[in-house]
Design a protein around this motif. Structure first.
Motif, mmCIF file in Angstrom:
data_model
loop_
_atom_site.group_PDB
_atom_site.id
_atom_site.type_symbol
_atom_site.label_atom_id
_atom_site.label_comp_id
_atom_site.label_asym_id
_atom_site.label_seq_id
_atom_site.Cartn_x
_atom_site.Cartn_y
_atom_site.Cartn_z
ATOM 1 N N ASN A 1 0.819 -1.209 0.000
ATOM 2 C CA ASN A 1 0.000 0.000 0.000
ATOM 3 C C ASN A 1 0.854 1.261 0.000
ATOM 4 N N GLY A 2 1.984 1.223 0.722
ATOM 5 C CA GLY A 2 2.860 2.382 0.763
ATOM 6 C C GLY A 2 3.455 2.708 -0.592
ATOM 7 N N ALA A 3 3.863 1.673 -1.329
ATOM 8 C CA ALA A 3 4.438 1.879 -2.657
ATOM 9 C C ALA A 3 3.406 2.469 -3.611
ATOM 10 N N LEU A 4 2.178 1.932 -3.555
ATOM 11 C CA LEU A 4 1.118 2.433 -4.421
ATOM 12 C C LEU A 4 0.737 3.868 -4.060
ATOM 13 N N LEU A 5 0.601 4.133 -2.771
ATOM 14 C CA LEU A 5 0.217 5.474 -2.320
ATOM 15 C C LEU A 5 1.265 6.508 -2.705
ATOM 16 N N ALA A 6 2.536 6.142 -2.603
ATOM 17 C CA ALA A 6 3.607 7.080 -2.951
ATOM 18 C C ALA A 6 3.486 7.529 -4.411
ATOM 19 N N GLN A 7 3.197 6.592 -5.300
ATOM 20 C CA GLN A 7 3.018 6.935 -6.718
ATOM 21 C C GLN A 7 1.859 7.898 -6.902
ATOM 22 N N LYS A 8 0.756 7.630 -6.241
ATOM 23 C CA LYS A 8 -0.448 8.429 -6.438
ATOM 24 C C LYS A 8 -0.370 9.794 -5.761
ATOM 25 N N LEU A 9 0.372 9.901 -4.673
ATOM 26 C CA LEU A 9 0.530 11.208 -4.027
ATOM 27 C C LEU A 9 1.219 12.195 -4.968
ATOM 28 N N LYS A 10 2.166 11.717 -5.754
ATOM 29 C CA LYS A 10 2.827 12.587 -6.737
ATOM 30 C C LYS A 10 1.818 13.063 -7.782
ATOM 31 N N VAL A 11 0.961 12.149 -8.248
ATOM 32 C CA VAL A 11 -0.048 12.502 -9.247
ATOM 33 C C VAL A 11 -1.051 13.507 -8.667
ATOM 34 N N ILE A 12 -1.493 13.277 -7.452
ATOM 35 C CA ILE A 12 -2.467 14.173 -6.811
ATOM 36 C C ILE A 12 -1.837 15.540 -6.535
ATOM 37 N N TYR A 13 -0.588 15.532 -6.124
ATOM 38 C CA TYR A 13 0.168 16.777 -5.894
ATOM 39 C C TYR A 13 0.213 17.610 -7.176
ATOM 40 N N ASP A 14 0.491 16.994 -8.294
ATOM 41 C CA ASP A 14 0.513 17.699 -9.579
ATOM 42 C C ASP A 14 -0.882 18.184 -9.955
ATOM 43 N N TYR A 15 -1.890 17.362 -9.696
ATOM 44 C CA TYR A 15 -3.274 17.733 -10.024
ATOM 45 C C TYR A 15 -3.680 19.027 -9.320
ATOM 46 N N PHE A 16 -3.276 19.179 -8.086
ATOM 47 C CA PHE A 16 -3.628 20.379 -7.314
ATOM 48 C C PHE A 16 -2.621 21.518 -7.516
ATOM 49 N N GLY A 17 -1.893 21.478 -8.591
ATOM 50 C CA GLY A 17 -0.984 22.583 -8.911
ATOM 51 C C GLY A 17 0.262 22.593 -8.056
ATOM 52 N N GLN A 18 0.712 21.385 -7.643
ATOM 53 C CA GLN A 18 1.916 21.225 -6.833
ATOM 54 C C GLN A 18 1.835 21.979 -5.504
ATOM 55 N N LYS A 19 0.619 22.001 -4.966
ATOM 56 C CA LYS A 19 0.431 22.504 -3.595
ATOM 57 C C LYS A 19 0.710 21.347 -2.639
ATOM 58 N N LYS A 20 1.429 21.613 -1.571
ATOM 59 C CA LYS A 20 1.704 20.571 -0.580
ATOM 60 C C LYS A 20 0.390 20.020 -0.033
ATOM 61 N N LEU A 21 0.341 18.709 0.105
ATOM 62 C CA LEU A 21 -0.857 18.016 0.561
ATOM 63 C C LEU A 21 -0.817 17.765 2.057
ATOM 64 N N VAL A 22 -1.979 17.644 2.661
ATOM 65 C CA VAL A 22 -2.113 17.102 4.014
ATOM 66 C C VAL A 22 -2.751 15.731 3.872
ATOM 67 N N VAL A 23 -2.141 14.728 4.465
ATOM 68 C CA VAL A 23 -2.680 13.372 4.409
ATOM 69 C C VAL A 23 -3.364 13.050 5.732
ATOM 70 N N VAL A 24 -4.605 12.577 5.652
ATOM 71 C CA VAL A 24 -5.334 12.103 6.832
ATOM 72 C C VAL A 24 -5.502 10.598 6.681
ATOM 73 N N GLY A 25 -4.862 9.827 7.555
ATOM 74 C CA GLY A 25 -4.904 8.369 7.486
ATOM 75 C C GLY A 25 -5.716 7.793 8.617
ATOM 76 N N TYR A 26 -6.700 6.983 8.278
ATOM 77 C CA TYR A 26 -7.529 6.330 9.284
ATOM 78 C C TYR A 26 -7.024 4.919 9.547
ATOM 79 N N SER A 27 -6.834 4.577 10.802
ATOM 80 C CA SER A 27 -6.429 3.235 11.207
ATOM 81 C C SER A 27 -5.159 2.818 10.454
ATOM 82 N N LYS A 28 -5.171 1.670 9.791
ATOM 83 C CA LYS A 28 -3.975 1.219 9.084
ATOM 84 C C LYS A 28 -3.537 2.202 8.007
ATOM 85 N N GLY A 29 -4.459 3.038 7.527
ATOM 86 C CA GLY A 29 -4.117 4.039 6.526
ATOM 87 C C GLY A 29 -3.034 4.990 6.983
ATOM 88 N N GLY A 30 -2.952 5.228 8.292
ATOM 89 C CA GLY A 30 -1.880 6.071 8.816
ATOM 90 C C GLY A 30 -0.524 5.404 8.714
#
Length: 482
Positions: free
Chosen positions: A91-120
């Protein structure tokens, strides 16, 4: 052009604004974008919500007002589907790839990640071990098992693993959350240079519902390890190096709901960070929790022709609560005391939590019990039960062989989980003293789940019983992590 089309088909597209009315696809790697607020405040970071074990992205908007609360507060949002049953590494490897994509989508604004339970845990793995830290400012975790959970130890024990497997809850995700494995994870994560490149804020819960509720039995089992929310202890919700935001009266479901916790962690989603109070700073240094449980009896089996099992309650016990888990609903289940008196089930609920989801939980509560043998009986079924005993003897038993007032014997069975996922059952004895496993008995790399049955007599010669379940991890250098 054909090659580009193939690539586009391989990458799940983001769902655009207004597409969050139904459930998520559940396809790992798919991510979804919430509607834009009427005005986008540059001081507010886009929030990426990461679900936990056995969930999907829609856990944030189906039966939960977290998405609409974030939108009403002026936040851009994104939600992602990870593997529901894989460990933090996949999950960490997959999330790392997608965080870069989401970061670019929002105009390279730094993201805040909220992780629930194992998601953290998945989120920290992505940032620290897979290099996604440049795309994120803060990480907020909601009752994440940063040190594992003893319910995972129970689910993978020699007493209970077969019932968890029968219910479909024995997988890479639950195996990874054993406390021994997470002790190893902490040993390679906390000193990592990347661990200090993001700010971590944690919330933990102390409520596990009323007697008879679906999360009550988990809270009861975990109570010997400290305050908890029915699935994760407060101590485990604290990430080393992080800041405790609040530990309040939330159960494991409430803590992910917007109306309960968004306003609590909202200050940590802003560009300007609030000051950390001295109380939070001091709480951070507390221990991650006590040692193995000494107030529990755990039994399990398969009654092909009917259930009849017994346990001993010692003299001086103030009360006990019994949670009986089965793959079937058993309203005729009975509990009989040493005097022959029978007790009916006080409550039956279907477990909706993580590690025994789908089991029927039958609960009994007995005050001022008679000392002696108690028997639980019922129709044919597969079962597991835990007995939480209120007794001053627990602290003395916790001393183990060092106790001078108790006479006890120890018999340990363990399951060794190899790195390839295979397991084998062993019994302590050879190379072990008095049935207690020593670190030197672990000769191969992997996770070891230990179940120790303790039987003995107190200072007055009265019998008692306990079950101690724990896990350890042995790394490639032979070092034991617990």
């Amino acid at each position: 052009m054909s090659f580009i089309l193939v690539l586009l088909l391989m990458v799940p597209a983001a769902a655009r604004a207004g597409d969050l009315g139904g459930g998520s696809s559940g396809v790992p790697g798919t991510w979804y974008v919430g509607a834009d607020p009427s005005w986008i405040d540059p001081a507010k970071s886009p929030i990426v919500f990461v679900h936990g074990y056995n969930n999907s992205a829609s856990v944030w908007w189906e039966g939960n007002d977290m998405y609409e609360t974030a939108l009403a507060n002026g936040y851009q949002t994104a939600f992602i589907d990870l593997y529901a049953d894989r460990d933090m590494w996949e999950n960490g490897a997959l999330l790392a790839q997608k965080l870069k994509v989401i970061y670019d989508y929002f105009g390279q604004k730094k993201l805040v990640v909220v992780g629930y339970s194992k998601g953290g845990v998945d989120a920290q793995t992505a940032l620290v071990h897979y290099g996604a830290y440049p795309y994120v400012s803060n990480v907020i975790t909601l009752s994440s098992p940063h040190h594992g959970t003893q319910l995972s130890d129970l689910a993978h024990s020699s007493t209970a693993w077969w019932l968890a497997a029968l219910l479909g809850n024995n997988n890479d995700a639950t195996r990874s959350l054993q406390t021994g494995n997470m002790a190893y994870f902490r040993s390679i994560t906390d000193p990592h240079a990347n661990a200090k490149l993001n700010r971590y804020y944690t919330l933990g819960g102390t409520k596990w519902g009323s007697f008879g509720s679906a999360t009550y039995w988990g809270g009861l089992y975990l109570s010997s390890y400290g305050s908890n929310d029915g699935v994760v202890t407060v101590a485990s919700s604290r990430v080393p190096g992080g800041i405790i935001v609040r530990e309040g009266a939330w159960n494991h479901t409430m803590i992910r709901e917007g109306s309960y916790t968004f306003s609590v962690f909202k200050p940590y989603t802003m560009a300007a960070q609030p000051a950390v109070t001295a109380a939070n700073a001091s709480m951070e240094s507390e221990s991650s929790g006590p040692g193995p449980d000494t107030n529990q009896i755990v039994r399990g089996g398969k009654g092909d022709k009917g259930i009849k099992d017994s346990f001993v309650i010692e003299d001086g016990a103030e009360g006990f609560k019994l949670a009986f888990l089965s793959d079937q609903r058993l309203p005729s289940l009975k509990l009989k005391g040493p005097d022959g008196k029978e007790y009916n089930v006080a409550g039956i609920e279907k477990d909706t939590s993580d590690f025994f989801k789908g089991a029927w939980v039958h609960q009994f509560e007995i005050d001022q019990p008679d000392a002696g043998k108690w028997t639980v009986s019922g129709p044919a079924a597969a079962y597991l039960y835990t007995v939480g005993i209120e007794s001053p003897l627990g602290a003395e038993i916790g001393m183990g062989p060092k106790s001078k007032s108790l006479k006890a014997t120890y018999k340990t069975n363990w399951i060794q989980y190899h790195m390839d996922g295979k397991k084998k059952l062993k019994e302590a004895g050879k190379g072990s003293k008095a049935g207690i496993v020593a670190d030197g008995d672990f000769t191969e790399e992997g996770v070891y789940n230990l179940t120790t049955e303790v039987k003995g007599f107190d200072a007055k010669g009265k019998p008692f019983e306990r079950t101690i379940i724990e896990s350890v991890y042995v790394d490639g250098f032979g070092k034991v992590h617990r």
